[in-house]
Design a protein around this motif. Structure first.
Motif, mmCIF file in Angstrom:
data_model
loop_
_atom_site.group_PDB
_atom_site.id
_atom_site.type_symbol
_atom_site.label_atom_id
_atom_site.label_comp_id
_atom_site.label_asym_id
_atom_site.label_seq_id
_atom_site.Cartn_x
_atom_site.Cartn_y
_atom_site.Cartn_z
ATOM 1 N N LEU A 49 25.925 26.486 63.054
ATOM 2 C CA LEU A 49 24.518 26.378 62.694
ATOM 3 C C LEU A 49 24.260 26.916 61.299
ATOM 4 O O LEU A 49 23.483 26.353 60.536
ATOM 5 C CB LEU A 49 23.655 27.125 63.712
ATOM 6 C CG LEU A 49 23.388 26.381 65.027
ATOM 7 C CD1 LEU A 49 22.664 27.295 65.988
ATOM 8 C CD2 LEU A 49 22.578 25.126 64.794
ATOM 9 N N SER A 50 24.924 28.020 60.940
ATOM 10 C CA SER A 50 24.712 28.631 59.634
ATOM 11 C C SER A 50 25.113 27.679 58.522
ATOM 12 O O SER A 50 24.409 27.527 57.524
ATOM 13 C CB SER A 50 25.513 29.932 59.517
ATOM 14 O OG SER A 50 25.016 30.906 60.404
ATOM 15 N N GLU A 68 10.954 24.099 70.378
ATOM 16 C CA GLU A 68 9.922 23.859 69.352
ATOM 17 C C GLU A 68 10.523 23.113 68.164
ATOM 18 O O GLU A 68 9.926 22.169 67.641
ATOM 19 C CB GLU A 68 9.334 25.194 68.874
ATOM 20 C CG GLU A 68 8.362 25.855 69.834
ATOM 21 C CD GLU A 68 7.727 27.080 69.212
ATOM 22 O OE1 GLU A 68 7.006 26.924 68.199
ATOM 23 O OE2 GLU A 68 7.967 28.205 69.714
ATOM 24 N N ALA A 69 11.705 23.579 67.747
ATOM 25 C CA ALA A 69 12.386 22.939 66.611
ATOM 26 C C ALA A 69 12.764 21.498 66.951
ATOM 27 O O ALA A 69 12.657 20.603 66.110
ATOM 28 C CB ALA A 69 13.635 23.738 66.235
ATOM 29 N N GLN A 76 16.755 29.169 62.981
ATOM 30 C CA GLN A 76 17.346 30.443 62.569
ATOM 31 C C GLN A 76 16.923 31.569 63.514
ATOM 32 O O GLN A 76 17.748 32.397 63.930
ATOM 33 C CB GLN A 76 16.926 30.770 61.133
ATOM 34 C CG GLN A 76 17.478 32.084 60.590
ATOM 35 C CD GLN A 76 18.970 32.055 60.369
ATOM 36 O OE1 GLN A 76 19.563 30.978 60.323
ATOM 37 N NE2 GLN A 76 19.588 33.214 60.252
ATOM 38 N N GLU A 77 15.646 31.600 63.872
ATOM 39 C CA GLU A 77 15.147 32.624 64.796
ATOM 40 C C GLU A 77 15.826 32.485 66.167
ATOM 41 O O GLU A 77 16.194 33.489 66.789
ATOM 42 C CB GLU A 77 13.625 32.503 64.956
ATOM 43 C CG GLU A 77 12.846 32.909 63.715
ATOM 44 C CD GLU A 77 11.372 32.535 63.817
ATOM 45 O OE1 GLU A 77 10.929 32.128 64.914
ATOM 46 O OE2 GLU A 77 10.660 32.652 62.797
ATOM 47 N N LYS A 104 9.749 24.615 58.611
ATOM 48 C CA LYS A 104 9.335 25.215 59.878
ATOM 49 C C LYS A 104 10.431 25.072 60.925
ATOM 50 O O LYS A 104 10.760 26.035 61.647
ATOM 51 C CB LYS A 104 8.052 24.539 60.367
ATOM 52 C CG LYS A 104 7.550 25.040 61.730
ATOM 53 C CD LYS A 104 7.186 26.511 61.688
ATOM 54 C CE LYS A 104 6.610 26.980 63.020
ATOM 55 N NZ LYS A 104 6.320 28.417 63.032
ATOM 56 N N ALA A 105 11.020 23.870 61.026
ATOM 57 C CA ALA A 105 12.064 23.627 62.025
ATOM 58 C C ALA A 105 13.291 24.491 61.760
ATOM 59 O O ALA A 105 13.891 25.047 62.688
ATOM 60 C CB ALA A 105 12.446 22.155 62.028
ATOM 61 N N LEU A 106 13.657 24.621 60.498
ATOM 62 C CA LEU A 106 14.823 25.436 60.149
ATOM 63 C C LEU A 106 14.574 26.913 60.422
ATOM 64 O O LEU A 106 15.476 27.637 60.849
ATOM 65 C CB LEU A 106 15.181 25.217 58.674
ATOM 66 C CG LEU A 106 15.730 23.829 58.342
ATOM 67 C CD1 LEU A 106 15.775 23.616 56.835
ATOM 68 C CD2 LEU A 106 17.122 23.643 58.947
ATOM 69 N N GLU A 107 13.348 27.361 60.190
ATOM 70 C CA GLU A 107 12.996 28.749 60.502
ATOM 71 C C GLU A 107 13.107 29.001 62.007
ATOM 72 O O GLU A 107 13.625 30.039 62.444
ATOM 73 C CB GLU A 107 11.575 29.054 60.023
ATOM 74 C CG GLU A 107 11.457 29.211 58.520
ATOM 75 C CD GLU A 107 10.011 29.367 58.067
ATOM 76 O OE1 GLU A 107 9.094 29.224 58.919
ATOM 77 O OE2 GLU A 107 9.791 29.629 56.864
#
Length: 216
Positions: free
Chosen positions: A20-21, A105-106, A82-83, A76-79
């Motif tokens: 993912l990173s 949500e993403a 990451q969360e 927003k999706a990437l945030e």
């Protein structure tokens, strides 16, 4: 859950975070580059920039910048991704449930954007959250398989072989937990074929180890 199982889960989660990173960083770069294009574009209209000989010969056509609404949606999706990844790394049942909520949500945003790659990554991540719980009694391998299968369907269409093998390995693990050895072996062997084809020797070794457990 035994110490061995815990260490194995942490290893798998570590691989997910690296996966993912790397893709998160790639997507951030895309968003940043898009921002630069949007900022620089107005300047180009107010000043005549001399073309280099290479540009004159190749007649490069500038790419259309990502519109601001789409850019904000990606951000927003990437945030959220990451969360979710950070919550999943905590390894507790509560954090995994919170991670699933963030991933979902993403997922809605990625689907609206039509980004099939990130849709598949997120579906796989949700599956892993159901599959890897500190308390093995809370694991839901059947639920995980539903998300793995959705991710696999997308990835096979986009022909991302490395990620396809990763999903197949995850499916093998879930089938093993469900006491379905033949389905588990089928998934592992399919993953093995891809790893051998692409030269992913580390993953090939891990998959051979998983297969060997069925013959002990």
């Amino acid at each position: 859950m035994t110490i061995l199982q815990y260490k194995k889960n942490q290893k798998i989660l570590g691989f997910e975070r690296r996966l993912l990173s790397s893709r998160f960083i790639q997507s951030i770069r895309i968003v940043v580059l898009a921002s630069l294009v949007i900022c620089v574009a107005p300047l180009a209209t107010n000043a005549e920039i001399p073309k280099t000989e290479l540009e004159q010969k190749s007649q490069i056509t500038p790419q259309k910048p990502i519109d601001s609404a789409k850019q904000e949606a990606y951000k927003k999706a990437l945030e959220l991704s990451q969360e979710a990844m950070e919550l999943s790394a905590q390894g507790t049942s509560a954090s995994q449930q919170q991670a699933i909520a963030k991933y979902e949500e993403a997922l809605i945003i990625y689907r609206k954007l039509g980004d099939r790659q990130w849709e598949a990554i997120t579906l796989h991540s949700i599956g892993m959250a159901y599959d890897l719980q500190l308390n093995s009694e809370l694991e839901q391998p059947q639920k995980a398989l539903e998300f793995y299968q959705k991710a696999l369907t997308i990835v096979q269409k986009t022909q991302d072989q490395d990620f396809e093998a990763t999903i197949l390995s995850s499916m093998g693990r879930s089938y093993s937990k469900l006491k379905q050895p033949q389905k588990a072996l089928n998934a592992y062997f399919l993953a093995l074929q891809i790893y051998q084809k692409t030269g992913a020797h580390f993953q090939e070794g891990d998959t051979l180890t998983e297969i060997a457990r069925f013959y002990n």
